[in-house]
Design a protein around this motif. Structure first.
Motif, PDB file in Angstrom:
ATOM      1  N   VAL A 148       8.850  -4.157  -1.584  1.00  0.00           N
ATOM      2  CA  VAL A 148       8.962  -4.795  -2.889  1.00  0.00           C
ATOM      3  C   VAL A 148       8.139  -4.003  -3.885  1.00  0.00           C
ATOM      4  N   ILE A 149       8.644  -3.905  -5.091  1.00  0.00           N
ATOM      5  CA  ILE A 149       7.935  -3.249  -6.187  1.00  0.00           C
ATOM      6  C   ILE A 149       7.735  -4.277  -7.295  1.00  0.00           C
ATOM      7  N   PHE A 150       6.482  -4.430  -7.722  1.00  0.00           N
ATOM      8  CA  PHE A 150       6.164  -5.316  -8.841  1.00  0.00           C
ATOM      9  C   PHE A 150       5.907  -4.468 -10.082  1.00  0.00           C
ATOM     10  N   ALA A 166      -2.241  -1.830 -11.434  1.00  0.00           N
ATOM     11  CA  ALA A 166      -1.768  -1.740 -10.061  1.00  0.00           C
ATOM     12  C   ALA A 166      -2.889  -1.315  -9.121  1.00  0.00           C
ATOM     13  N   HIS A 167      -3.831  -0.549  -9.622  1.00  0.00           N
ATOM     14  CA  HIS A 167      -4.957  -0.113  -8.797  1.00  0.00           C
ATOM     15  C   HIS A 167      -5.834  -1.308  -8.402  1.00  0.00           C
ATOM     16  N   ASP A 168      -5.951  -2.284  -9.295  1.00  0.00           N
ATOM     17  CA  ASP A 168      -6.699  -3.509  -8.963  1.00  0.00           C
ATOM     18  C   ASP A 168      -5.964  -4.306  -7.884  1.00  0.00           C
ATOM     19  N   ALA A 195       0.127  -0.738   0.740  1.00  0.00           N
ATOM     20  CA  ALA A 195       0.182  -1.116  -0.674  1.00  0.00           C
ATOM     21  C   ALA A 195      -0.124   0.144  -1.467  1.00  0.00           C
ATOM     22  N   GLU A 196       0.697   0.437  -2.449  1.00  0.00           N
ATOM     23  CA  GLU A 196       0.602   1.729  -3.130  1.00  0.00           C
ATOM     24  C   GLU A 196       0.810   1.543  -4.631  1.00  0.00           C
ATOM     25  N   ALA A 197      -0.097   2.097  -5.440  1.00  0.00           N
ATOM     26  CA  ALA A 197       0.078   2.106  -6.890  1.00  0.00           C
ATOM     27  C   ALA A 197       0.956   3.295  -7.261  1.00  0.00           C
ATOM     28  N   THR A 202       2.653  -0.228 -11.780  1.00  0.00           N
ATOM     29  CA  THR A 202       3.707  -0.427 -10.801  1.00  0.00           C
ATOM     30  C   THR A 202       3.102  -0.350  -9.412  1.00  0.00           C
ATOM     31  N   VAL A 203       3.305  -1.395  -8.604  1.00  0.00           N
ATOM     32  CA  VAL A 203       2.712  -1.427  -7.271  1.00  0.00           C
ATOM     33  C   VAL A 203       3.803  -1.734  -6.254  1.00  0.00           C
ATOM     34  N   LYS A 204       3.754  -1.024  -5.127  1.00  0.00           N
ATOM     35  CA  LYS A 204       4.760  -1.170  -4.080  1.00  0.00           C
ATOM     36  C   LYS A 204       4.096  -1.598  -2.773  1.00  0.00           C
ATOM     37  N   PHE A 205       4.698  -2.584  -2.125  1.00  0.00           N
ATOM     38  CA  PHE A 205       4.289  -3.007  -0.793  1.00  0.00           C
ATOM     39  C   PHE A 205       5.420  -2.675   0.176  1.00  0.00           C
ATOM     40  N   THR A 206       5.060  -2.100   1.316  1.00  0.00           N
ATOM     41  CA  THR A 206       6.031  -1.765   2.353  1.00  0.00           C
ATOM     42  C   THR A 206       5.742  -2.622   3.581  1.00  0.00           C
ATOM     43  N   PHE A 207       6.806  -3.202   4.160  1.00  0.00           N
ATOM     44  CA  PHE A 207       6.644  -4.181   5.229  1.00  0.00           C
ATOM     45  C   PHE A 207       7.067  -3.633   6.586  1.00  0.00           C
TER      46      PHE A 207
END
Length: 647
Positions: A148-150, A166-168, A195-197, A202-207
């Motif tokens: 997911v990307i927020f 996103a870094h926070d 979790a990646e900025a 823009t922040v991305k989580f990979t599951f």
């Protein structure tokens, strides 16, 4: 859980707090993918290399978002509610920290209120299973939910004026893994690979791929976001108690505190999100106060005197007989009953299965027979409660009778893992007792036989001992600042256990000791419970899963491969009917395992408050919202002050 772990609920007295959607496990169990017709809001999907990419303003697993993109306000709020005034509640006991995430100490009430997450977990209160963007403005994810990307709002700021980036978000996620509760960190590490900025906003989580898709996107979107800059500059740790607080991005910030006496939160005049559609008509007070008292008796006397202004009453005796003081008679204080659309909290006398004698179900069944709900309800609680039976009380997931249909098919599919009696016998119900006397003689005889069969014989001194000569010792700690009704309830139960020959005792301990004993599972039995849930979510593992058998949120230490399998079945279900059947089977098995003697529940919220507060006419089902979408009537507040009603 769907959110960072909150304080363990105190069953002795539950305080009024803002709605915590993590308290309803499964609430973020959703997706924003909307395909076909008849759905209530549409997300946008594009195709990338043959795979649908879903873009949305919110997230719902079954695709049924009530609020469309660009909605103007929540349906139940008053967008014209005046801003101003104050709201004051009580808390019993002590606090020695304003860091609610510490593994040590006793945090101050509402000390997590300053922090926000990507998705709003406190709203909406009229829709179950949906969350909408707060720190983010949109999200996108692949159809298989492997990532997911927020996309974050660029105007979001912490209370010190620095931007929320996103870094926070990544920092907060990693801080929880490093310094948060071990059970939380272990569970998240198995589900969220990274979790990646991607850039500042823009922040991305990979599951992980080999797990159910439930509670992944909402888990990522529900993490409280803290200032990376502040933590790095101060060297503060998340797992240690402290009075200094990091800046938050929420509508309220810490104003002042007096240890063990008072905490004051004030509205952030520069709150970045005040004009968001999801925030209209909400966060209406200028000030929130928590007044601390040594015990419940002192707290109630202070309310009568106007030292604080709102009570969520949990003491049945006080609700039935205590509201006849002058402030009520003069019309200053108002009593109101508001229906509760949430299933009741799963409270009762919890057996610590880590203790050797209590591993025998016959012993647990015998001890449970000492609890007389009917007498307790009539004699101590004024007949205001009902007997709880189910972990899903009053919902479609509540198990009834013998299993049938899809529930039966699920149980049969698990083969020898399922005890045969679960397939043919009615679901376990709480025992009944006579309301005429505290000790039901019939139940006493049943309990004595069970204890005899379990090898706990009565000696010449009337005490039960096993073959090694050890007495059957049961210690039940209670919090010293709790209500007199709770103390009486536990004490009468202990007296009934003593009549069985059990060496039982109630121990009153101060709040800090009680918290420590909860964390260390230092009890034989405890009046406590399990958080409520309606839908499937990975938080079920944290409550009942084998991996969490020593976790704070699993006071009994439940560990069962069958329970694990049913949780997984519910999580892997792809349609609501299968999920419901799996959860019904789970309820049946939880009741069969019998790790708790279920206690009482009430279907309404009992509220008492000084008559300056107002709420919408059409209340939502899932929250009272007294600190969320109520407001203060300035003219009535001034009148009460002029009449000397408030201090």
């Amino acid at each position: 859980m769907h959110r960072t772990p909150s304080r363990h609920l105190s069953m002795a007295h539950t305080k009024a707090e803002p709605l915590k959607r993590a308290g309803l496990l499964g609430l973020g169990v959703l997706t924003a993918l909307v395909i076909g017709t008849g759905l209530r809001a549409e997300s946008h999907a594009t195709m990338t290399k043959g795979e649908a990419i879903i873009q949305s303003h919110g997230y719902s697993f079954y695709g049924d978002l009530d609020y469309p993109e660009g909605f103007d306000q929540l349906n139940y709020v008053n967008p014209d509610a005046p801003k101003g005034g104050y709201f004051a509640i009580d808390a019993s006991g002590t606090f020695d920290s304003l860091n609610p995430y510490s593994r040590k100490g006793r945090p101050g009430a509402m000390s997590s209120i300053m922090y926000e997450s990507l998705l709003d977990e406190n709203a909406p209160a009229d829709e179950y299973g949906a969350q909408y963007c707060l720190l983010c403005e949109s999200l996108e994810y692949d159809e298989g939910k492997t990532w997911v990307i927020f996309h974050m709002r660029k105007d979001a700021k912490f209370s010190d004026g620095t931007p929320v980036t996103a870094h926070d978000v990544v920092f907060s996620h990693e801080l929880l893994l490093e310094q948060g509760l071990p059970s939380y960190a272990n569970a998240v590490k198995q589900r969220i690979l990274s979790a990646e900025a991607l850039d500042d906003y823009t922040v991305k989580f990979t599951f992980a791929l080999d797990i159910p898709r439930r509670s992944l996107i909402d888990q990522a979107g529900g993490v409280s976001v803290w200032s990376k800059k502040w933590f790095e500059e101060t060297g503060a740790r998340l797992d240690e108690p402290r009075m200094e607080t990091s800046p938050g991005s929420g509508p309220y910030m810490i104003d002042s505190y007096d240890i063990n006496r008072r905490i004051v939160y004030k509205r952030n005049p520069a709150y970045w999100g005040k004009d968001l559609a999801i925030n209209k008509g909400r966060h209406n007070y200028d000030e929130l106060r928590v007044e601390y008292f040594a015990d419940e008796t002192a707290a109630f006397e202070a309310f009568k005197a106007g030292e604080y202004t709102f009570r969520t009453e949990t003491n049945s005796k006080q609700w039935a007989t205590g509201y006849n003081f002058p402030a009520v008679e003069k019309g200053w204080v108002k009593q109101e009953t508001i229906p509760d659309g949430n299933p009741p909290t799963n409270v009762g006398f919890v057996f610590n299965l880590r203790r050797e004698p209590l591993k025998d179900k016959r012993v647990r069944e015998a001890l449970a027979l000492g609890y007389n709900f009917e007498w307790t309800n009539e004699s101590l609680q004024y007949g205001l409660f009902d007997q709880r039976q189910s972990f899903f009380q009053g919902t479609v997931q509540e198990a009834k009778g013998v299993p049938e249909g899809k529930e039966l098919a699920i149980l049969k599919s698990l083969g020898d893992m399922v005890p045969p009696e679960l397939l043919t016998e009615p679901v376990r119900m709480a025992h009944t007792s006579s309301a005429e006397r505290v000790l039901d003689r019939g139940n006493l005889r049943k309990a004595m036989r069970l204890l005899d069969d379990a090898g706990w014989a009565v000696g010449s001194d009337g005490k039960r001992r096993n073959e090694a000569g050890q007495t059957l010792d049961i210690v039940i700690p209670i919090i010293s600042s709790g209500s007199p009704t709770m103390e009486s309830l536990v004490q009468t139960y202990v007296q009934n256990l003593q009549q069985m020959g059990v060496n039982a005792q109630m121990q009153k301990v101060d709040p800090s000791q009680f918290t420590l004993r909860q964390r260390e599972h230092d009890y034989d039995m405890i009046f406590s419970g399990y958080r409520t849930f309606i839908g499937a979510g990975t938080g079920l593992y944290q409550l009942y899963g084998t991996e969490a058998k020593d976790d704070l949120f699993n006071p009994a230490g439940v560990a069962s491969p069958l329970i694990d399998t049913l949780i997984r079945t519910a999580l892997e279900s792809e349609e609501k009917e299968t999920e419901t059947a799996a959860l019904t089977a789970l309820d049946r098995v939880l009741r069969h395992e019998f790790f708790m003697a279920p206690a009482y529940y009430k279907a309404d919220n009992w509220l008492a408050y000084f008559d300056m507060y107002r709420h919408p006419e059409n209340m939502p089902p899932f929250a009272v919202g007294e600190m969320d979408f109520w407001w203060s009537d300035p003219e009535r507040a001034d009148a009460l002050k002029a009449e000397g009603a408030l201090r």
